[in-house]
Design an enzyme around this catalytic site. Sequence first.
Site, short mmCIF file in Angstrom:
data_model
loop_
_atom_site.label_atom_id
_atom_site.label_comp_id
_atom_site.label_asym_id
_atom_site.label_seq_id
_atom_site.Cartn_x
_atom_site.Cartn_y
_atom_site.Cartn_z
CB SER A 9 3.72 5.48 -6.11
OG SER A 9 3.48 6.17 -7.27
CG HIS A 34 2.80 8.96 -3.25
ND1 HIS A 34 3.10 9.98 -2.05
CD2 HIS A 34 3.71 9.20 -4.19
CE1 HIS A 34 4.15 10.80 -2.65
NE2 HIS A 34 4.65 10.34 -3.70
CG ASP A 36 4.40 9.53 -7.59
OD1 ASP A 36 5.16 10.30 -6.93
OD2 ASP A 36 4.09 8.70 -7.55
CG MET A 38 6.09 13.48 -11.86
SD MET A 38 7.05 12.02 -12.99
CE MET A 38 7.02 10.78 -11.54
CG HIS A 67 6.04 13.90 -4.32
ND1 HIS A 67 6.84 12.61 -4.89
CD2 HIS A 67 6.71 14.92 -4.11
CE1 HIS A 67 8.07 13.15 -4.97
NE2 HIS A 67 8.19 14.48 -4.68
CG MET A 69 8.49 15.05 -8.00
SD MET A 69 8.47 13.51 -8.50
CE MET A 69 6.65 12.87 -8.39
CG MET A 138 12.55 12.54 -3.27
SD MET A 138 10.79 11.68 -3.64
CE MET A 138 11.53 10.70 -5.03
CG ASP A 172 8.21 8.47 -3.60
OD1 ASP A 172 8.39 7.46 -4.04
OD2 ASP A 172 7.65 9.39 -3.94
#
Length: 221
Positions: A9, A34, A36, A38, A67, A69, A138, A172
């Site tokens: 990540s 990966h 992230d 957000m 990913h 979010m 998750m 994750d």
Amino acid sequence: MVHAKIAPSLLSSDFARLADECERMLSLGADYLHMDVMDGHFVPNLTLGAPIIECLRPHTKGFLDCHLMVSHPEQWVDDFARAGADLFCFHIEATTDASALIDRVHALNMKCGIAIKPKTPVASVIPLVHKLDQVLVMTVEPGFGGQSFMPECMDKVRELRAQFPDLDIEVDGGLAPENIEVAAQAGANVIVAGSSIFKASSPRDVISLFRKTVNNAQPTA
């Protein structure tokens, strides 16, 4: 039979050296990178978005596992496709028409995954698995790195693996050498880890351990 895919990540990387960090992880044996994403709304933290993916893309051939979010992930599909994302993973809790969103992602030549939070029943995603490239379970509440692994989430992984032996199942949150065996035995094969890789004295050894543990857990026949 599935095989291990290790996805450091980049949330735990040095953002000032993001391209270098990506290449370092690939050189140490990572399979995926990966990312992230957000938005400060679906989750309380704010990280990176499509413009950073677009800037990063010319500097790495690595598989960008994005990913999201975010609330309303539909509005970002085109941007991430143009940016060069390889996989667009959205939260089932954030959309009202997951099936249509999967179709849009695939139409733009990205792979598609769905993520579920720890309190979201796995039954919510099972009817869609036949359309998906990956399911992300998750193992912490999304939004921040460095949280503790939630072993109770492994029941979802076991249920998915029992029904879909060839599915890429990603986990994750809080994955580390001390709990990778639990995740591997449950059936997870795509392992996201931030702190336990980036803060390790030997990230290569951690990546290797994760891979060996997952592959050793696969059925032999």
